[in-house]
Motif scaffolding. Structure first.
Motif, PDB file in Angstrom:
ATOM      1  N   ARG A 114       0.835  -1.210   0.000  1.00  0.00           N
ATOM      2  CA  ARG A 114       0.000   0.000   0.000  1.00  0.00           C
ATOM      3  C   ARG A 114       0.868   1.257   0.000  1.00  0.00           C
ATOM      4  O   ARG A 114       0.573   2.222  -0.713  1.00  0.00           O
ATOM      5  CB  ARG A 114      -0.918   0.003   1.219  1.00  0.00           C
ATOM      6  N   ALA A 118       1.122   4.159  -2.874  1.00  0.00           N
ATOM      7  CA  ALA A 118       0.839   5.566  -2.569  1.00  0.00           C
ATOM      8  C   ALA A 118       2.031   6.450  -2.951  1.00  0.00           C
ATOM      9  O   ALA A 118       1.846   7.547  -3.483  1.00  0.00           O
ATOM     10  CB  ALA A 118       0.524   5.711  -1.073  1.00  0.00           C
ATOM     11  N   ARG A 121       2.279   7.412  -6.630  1.00  0.00           N
ATOM     12  CA  ARG A 121       1.338   8.433  -7.120  1.00  0.00           C
ATOM     13  C   ARG A 121       1.771   9.854  -6.740  1.00  0.00           C
ATOM     14  O   ARG A 121       1.111  10.808  -7.108  1.00  0.00           O
ATOM     15  CB  ARG A 121      -0.058   8.133  -6.575  1.00  0.00           C
ATOM     16  N   LEU A 122       2.876   9.991  -6.003  1.00  0.00           N
ATOM     17  CA  LEU A 122       3.379  11.315  -5.639  1.00  0.00           C
ATOM     18  C   LEU A 122       4.338  11.818  -6.716  1.00  0.00           C
ATOM     19  O   LEU A 122       4.976  11.010  -7.403  1.00  0.00           O
ATOM     20  CB  LEU A 122       4.140  11.258  -4.307  1.00  0.00           C
ATOM     21  N   LYS A 164      -0.585  14.039   1.435  1.00  0.00           N
ATOM     22  CA  LYS A 164      -1.077  13.242   0.315  1.00  0.00           C
ATOM     23  C   LYS A 164      -0.984  11.751   0.619  1.00  0.00           C
ATOM     24  O   LYS A 164      -1.904  10.980   0.323  1.00  0.00           O
ATOM     25  CB  LYS A 164      -0.293  13.549  -0.964  1.00  0.00           C
ATOM     26  N   LEU A 165       0.139  11.344   1.223  1.00  0.00           N
ATOM     27  CA  LEU A 165       0.309   9.930   1.588  1.00  0.00           C
ATOM     28  C   LEU A 165      -0.760   9.494   2.562  1.00  0.00           C
ATOM     29  O   LEU A 165      -1.335   8.409   2.436  1.00  0.00           O
ATOM     30  CB  LEU A 165       1.691   9.692   2.211  1.00  0.00           C
ATOM     31  N   ILE A 167      -3.777  10.665   3.007  1.00  0.00           N
ATOM     32  CA  ILE A 167      -5.069  10.549   2.321  1.00  0.00           C
ATOM     33  C   ILE A 167      -5.112   9.279   1.491  1.00  0.00           C
ATOM     34  O   ILE A 167      -6.089   8.521   1.525  1.00  0.00           O
ATOM     35  CB  ILE A 167      -5.342  11.800   1.454  1.00  0.00           C
ATOM     36  N   GLN A 168      -4.040   9.020   0.732  1.00  0.00           N
ATOM     37  CA  GLN A 168      -4.006   7.841  -0.133  1.00  0.00           C
ATOM     38  C   GLN A 168      -4.039   6.552   0.681  1.00  0.00           C
ATOM     39  O   GLN A 168      -4.713   5.581   0.305  1.00  0.00           O
ATOM     40  CB  GLN A 168      -2.783   7.874  -1.038  1.00  0.00           C
ATOM     41  N   ASP A 171      -7.535   6.073   2.039  1.00  0.00           N
ATOM     42  CA  ASP A 171      -8.422   5.630   0.964  1.00  0.00           C
ATOM     43  C   ASP A 171      -8.206   4.164   0.626  1.00  0.00           C
ATOM     44  O   ASP A 171      -9.159   3.438   0.328  1.00  0.00           O
ATOM     45  CB  ASP A 171      -8.236   6.481  -0.301  1.00  0.00           C
ATOM     46  N   SER A 172      -6.964   3.689   0.700  1.00  0.00           N
ATOM     47  CA  SER A 172      -6.693   2.302   0.339  1.00  0.00           C
ATOM     48  C   SER A 172      -7.130   1.327   1.427  1.00  0.00           C
ATOM     49  O   SER A 172      -7.261   0.143   1.187  1.00  0.00           O
ATOM     50  CB  SER A 172      -5.205   2.097   0.036  1.00  0.00           C
TER      51      SER A 172
END
Length: 176
Positions: A114, A118, A121-122, A164-165, A167-168, A171-172
């Motif tokens: 995970r 994540a 995607r950064l 951002k991490l 949040i990602q 979400d995962s």
């Protein structure tokens, strides 16, 4: 003290002992040492004086000062020894951790997957700064110098990347 130091004169030491033993004991008791311990420390101090008589220098201190200093140091040593806790084999800090559960490796592998997803995607610059901060253990100031960026920029990019991490990763975790 000269006779004790030069010739090991027992009679001179006996006179020294008779004169200073009660004074050392009283001094130690005034410092709060119990009577039996004060007597023991006074005797130990005078034994040290007998053994180290050759090292006594009358130009540096009087016999009384030297003996009282030895007694004081013996008292401090005793207090330090008493403050050390006894070894307790049942202390929880000494009990080894329980072995990991068999499925713990699966959880670690899932979390790692995970996290890698994540991170992918950064933006590359944010990933690079995170690597410097967390894997190379550089301070923000060191990163700023190395990357030739303003310190505020480094801090804001790392903070943004972590947000951002978070949040990602949250979400995962959600079931699909």
């Amino acid at each position: 003290m000269q006779a004790v130091a030069e010739a090991g004169d027992r009679a001179a030491f006996a006179a020294l002992y008779d004169h200073f033993a009660p004074r050392l004991k009283a001094y130690l008791m005034r410092l709060g040492t119990p009577e039996d311990v004060a007597e023991e420390l006074a005797q130990e101090s005078l034994i040290i004086a007998w053994r180290r008589a050759a090292s006594f220098d009358p130009l540096q201190a009087s016999v009384a000062t030297w003996l009282f200093t030895i007694a004081r140091n013996k008292r401090i040593d005793r207090l330090r020894r008493e403050k050390r806790p006894e070894f307790d084999p049942n202390d929880p800090a000494l009990v080894p951790d329980a072995p990991p559960q068999p499925d713990a490796g699966l959880d670690v592998a899932r979390d790692e997957t995970r996290l890698r997803a994540a991170l992918s995607r950064l933006p590359a610059e944010q990933v690079h700064l995170l690597q410097l901060a967390f894997f190379s253990e550089l301070s923000h100031r060191d990163i700023a110098e190395k990357e030739q960026l303003p310190l505020g920029t480094v801090k804001s990019r790392i903070r943004l990347a972590l947000a951002k991490l978070k949040i990602q990763l949250e979400d995962s975790e959600k079931p699909e």
